[in-house]
Enzyme design. Structure first.
Site, short mmCIF file in Angstrom:
data_model
loop_
_atom_site.label_atom_id
_atom_site.label_comp_id
_atom_site.label_asym_id
_atom_site.label_seq_id
_atom_site.Cartn_x
_atom_site.Cartn_y
_atom_site.Cartn_z
N ARG A 32 -2.67 -17.54 -3.54
CA ARG A 32 -3.78 -16.94 -4.30
C ARG A 32 -3.25 -15.97 -5.35
O ARG A 32 -2.14 -15.48 -5.26
CB ARG A 32 -4.73 -16.18 -3.36
CG ARG A 32 -4.10 -15.02 -2.58
CD ARG A 32 -4.48 -13.64 -3.10
NE ARG A 32 -3.66 -12.59 -2.52
CZ ARG A 32 -2.50 -12.20 -2.99
NH1 ARG A 32 -1.98 -12.76 -4.07
NH2 ARG A 32 -1.82 -11.22 -2.41
N GLU A 38 -7.23 -4.39 -5.61
CA GLU A 38 -5.87 -4.38 -5.05
C GLU A 38 -5.66 -3.15 -4.18
O GLU A 38 -6.08 -2.05 -4.54
CB GLU A 38 -4.87 -4.38 -6.21
CG GLU A 38 -3.62 -5.13 -5.92
CD GLU A 38 -3.85 -6.63 -5.81
OE1 GLU A 38 -4.00 -7.12 -4.67
OE2 GLU A 38 -3.90 -7.30 -6.84
N HIS A 39 -4.99 -3.34 -3.06
CA HIS A 39 -4.75 -2.26 -2.10
C HIS A 39 -6.07 -1.63 -1.64
O HIS A 39 -6.18 -0.41 -1.52
CB HIS A 39 -3.80 -1.20 -2.68
CG HIS A 39 -2.37 -1.64 -2.64
ND1 HIS A 39 -1.53 -1.36 -1.59
CD2 HIS A 39 -1.64 -2.38 -3.51
CE1 HIS A 39 -0.34 -1.90 -1.81
NE2 HIS A 39 -0.39 -2.53 -2.97
N ASP A 41 -8.10 -3.86 0.65
CA ASP A 41 -8.58 -4.64 1.81
C ASP A 41 -8.33 -3.92 3.13
O ASP A 41 -9.18 -3.94 4.02
CB ASP A 41 -8.01 -6.08 1.82
CG ASP A 41 -6.50 -6.18 1.88
OD1 ASP A 41 -5.80 -5.15 1.70
OD2 ASP A 41 -6.00 -7.31 2.13
N GLY A 128 7.87 -14.68 -1.73
CA GLY A 128 8.07 -13.28 -2.10
C GLY A 128 7.55 -12.95 -3.48
O GLY A 128 7.92 -11.94 -4.07
N SER A 132 1.02 -14.77 -1.92
CA SER A 132 0.58 -15.05 -0.55
C SER A 132 1.20 -16.29 0.05
O SER A 132 0.52 -17.09 0.70
CB SER A 132 -0.93 -15.24 -0.48
OG SER A 132 -1.54 -14.03 -0.44
N SER A 133 2.49 -16.43 -0.15
CA SER A 133 3.16 -17.58 0.47
C SER A 133 3.07 -17.50 1.99
O SER A 133 2.96 -18.52 2.66
CB SER A 133 4.62 -17.63 0.02
OG SER A 133 5.27 -16.40 0.28
N ASP A 178 -5.56 -12.10 1.99
CA ASP A 178 -4.77 -13.31 1.71
C ASP A 178 -5.16 -14.45 2.64
O ASP A 178 -5.30 -15.60 2.22
CB ASP A 178 -3.28 -13.01 1.86
CG ASP A 178 -2.83 -11.86 0.98
OD1 ASP A 178 -3.59 -11.48 0.07
OD2 ASP A 178 -1.73 -11.34 1.21
N TYR A 229 4.49 -0.32 1.07
CA TYR A 229 3.17 -0.84 1.45
C TYR A 229 2.66 -0.10 2.68
O TYR A 229 1.52 0.37 2.73
CB TYR A 229 3.27 -2.35 1.73
CG TYR A 229 1.94 -3.01 2.00
CD1 TYR A 229 1.16 -3.52 0.97
CD2 TYR A 229 1.44 -3.11 3.30
CE1 TYR A 229 -0.06 -4.12 1.21
CE2 TYR A 229 0.22 -3.71 3.56
CZ TYR A 229 -0.53 -4.21 2.51
OH TYR A 229 -1.75 -4.79 2.76
#
Ligand code: GLA
Length: 389
Positions: A32, A38-39, A41, A128, A132-133, A178, A229
Site C-alpha cells: 500500500r 501518517e503515524h 493509526d 523495507g 508494507s511488504s 497496513d 518508530y
C-alpha cells in the site's frame, strides 16, 4: 517500461522445485501507499491508504508427516523449518519466516486446526521500502491458511491477527493500517479507516485520466527507523495520558497548548502532529470524494511538513523528493508515506502531466543522490484474495 509482476508464478515454480510437488492452495495480498494519515493509526486515529498493484503471494500444501512446517522464500532462495507453537526466537530477529510462523501461530491460537504445511512465498513489494511488504506477506499467508483449512474469519479479525503476529513475532509495535489495507482495500478506491472503531469507508480515487499517484522509492532505510518508530509511539502514549484523553483524536491543539508545561518537547510535538494529522485526514477524504484535488494536495504538503518538523520522522532524501515534486507543473501535492526514515514519497499528479513530472522529479533527485530512486507507477488494487494454483 512495463514490468511483468509475477509473484504467483515465482512462488508456484519455486514451490515445485523445493518440495517436489505442486502447491494446492494460495493467497495473495497487496502492498500500500498511504495518501494521508501518517503515524496516527497506533493512537486510534484516521488513515487513508490505497492498496497498490504490487503483491505478495503465498502458496502451499499439506505436508507429509506430523505437524511439520517448512517455508521457502522464492526471492531469497532460502528454506526454513519452524514450529509455530514454539518461540519466535527459533528464527533470527527480522527474519521473514517470523511473519509466516507468527500468522500460523495466530490461527492455531484461534482454534484453527492447522496441519503441517509446506509453503512458498514470493513478493513484488519492495522490501523495507515503506510499502508494507510485511503486511502483504502476513495477509497473503493468512489467505493461504484460510483456504487450506477452510477456516472462516472476517477481514478485520484477519488484519488484527496479522498485526498481532507483527507485534509478537516480528517485535514491531505497528498500528493496524497496513494489515487492514492489505486485507480489505478495493480497486479504484482509497480506504478511510477509523483506527479506533475499525470502521472503513471506500472513497473513490480520481479517474485514471484525471490524476494519478507516482511513488518514489528512495531505496534507503535509515538504521534508526525501527527504534524511532517505537519511541514516537511511546511519546504519543505518554501525551495521551498527560492530556487525560482516551485517544489523541479527542485532543485539540488548544489542549496541548494549555498543558505545555506538563508535556516534554517530544510529547507535545508528537501530539501536535497527530491532532493536526487527524483533522487533515478527515478533510482529505472529503476532498477526494468531492474531487477537490488542489485542496487535497495542500493537505498532503501540510502533512509532510508536520511529519518533518513535529513528528520528526522524515529524512533528507524524502524532503528533497517532496520539494522537487511540489515544484513540478501538474503536481497537486506530495509527501512521505509510511513510517519514514527512508522508504517512499508519493506525489498526486494531474494525468496529462504525469509522465513528464514523474520522470523530471526522479531525474533531478538522481542528479544528487546515490542510490538513485526508483519510480513506481502504482495503480490502486483490490485487497487480499485466495488464488487457484
Ligand atoms: C508503519 C506501520 C503502520 C503505521 C505507519 C505510519 O507502516 O506499520 O502501522 O503506523 O508506519 O503511519
Amino acid at each position: 517500461v512495463s514490468v511483468k509482476y509475477d509473484c504467483i508464478e515465482r512462488a508456484t515454480d519455486a514451490f515445485g522445485r523445493t518440495f517436489n510437488a505442486p502447491p494446492t492452495h494460495g493467497g495473495i495480498a497487496p502492498g500500500r501507499v498511504n495518501l494521508i494519515g501518517e503515524h496516527t493509526d497506533y493512537t486510534g486515529g484516521y488513515v487513508l491508504p490505497i492498496a497498490i498493484d504490487l503483491r505478495c503471494a503465498a502458496v502451499g500444501r499439506v505436508a507429509d508427516g506430523d505437524r511439520r512446517f517448512r517455508a521457502h522464500a522464492a526471492d531469497l532462495n532460502e528454506t526454513i523449518a519452524f514450529d509455530p507453537t514454539s518461540d519466535p526466537d527459533q528464527l533470527p530477529v527480522g527474519h521473514w519466516g517470523r511473519y509466516v510462523a507468527g500468522v500460523i501461530a495466530g490461527f492455531i491460537e484461534r482454534g484453527c486446526d492447522v496441519p503441517g504445511l509446506d509453503i512458498c512465498v514470493a513478493t513484488d513489494v519492495p522490501l523495507g521500502g515503506g510499502l508494507s511488504s510485511s503486511a502483504a506477506l502476513e495477509v497473503a499467508v493468512a489467505r493461504l491458511i484460510t483456504s487450506i483449512c477452510a477456516h472462516e474469519i472476517d477481514a478485520i479479525d484477519e488484519a488484527l491477527l496479522c498485526q498481532r503476529a507483527e507485534h509478537t513475532w516480528a517485535g514491531v509495535p505497528c498500528g493496524v493500517m497496513d494489515q487492514m489495507s492489505a486485507a480489505m482495500s478495493r480497486a479504484g478506491h482509497a480506504m478511510l479507516i477509523d483506527c479506533a472503531s475499525l470502521e472503513t469507508q471506500h472513497v473513490p480515487m480520481p479517474a485514471e485520466d484525471v490524476a494519478r499517484i507516482a511513488v518514489f522509492n528512495t531505496n534507503v532505510k535509515h538504521a534508526l527507523a525501527d527504534s524511532e518508530y517505537t519511541t514516537r509511539r511511546a511519546a504519543c502514549e505518554r501525551a495521551t495520558r498527560v492530556l487525560g484523553v482516551w485517544s489523541l483524536r479527542e485532543a485539540t491543539l488548544a489542549m496541548i497548548d494549555a498543558m505545555l508545561s506538563a508535556l516534554s518537547d517530544e510529547e507535545s510535538r508528537c501530539a501536535r502532529h497527530v491532532v493536526s494529522e487527524n483533522e487533515r485526514t478527515v478533510a482529505a477524504a472529503h476532498d477526494l470524494q468531492s474531487g477537490d484535488l488542489a485542496e487535497l494536495g495542500k493537505l498532503m504538503a501540510q502533512s509532510h511538513a508536520s511529519l518533518r518538523d513535529d513528528m520528526r520522522v522524515s529524512c533528507e532524501e524524502l524532503d528533497t523528493l517532496v520539494e522537487l515534486a511540489v515544484a513540478c507543473e501538474g503536481v497537486y501535492g506530495a509527501r512521505m508515506t509510511g513510517g519514514g526514515f527512508g522508504g517512499c514519497a508519493i506525489a498526486l499528479i494531474e494525468s496529462s502531466h504525469f509522465e513528464n513530472a514523474a520522470h523530471e522529479i526522479a531525474r533531478r533527485y538522481d542528479a544528487n543522490h546515490s542510490p538513485a530512486c526508483s519510480l513506481i507507477c502504482a495503480c490502486s488494487s483490490d485487497g487480499a484474495r485466495q488464488i487457484d494454483v
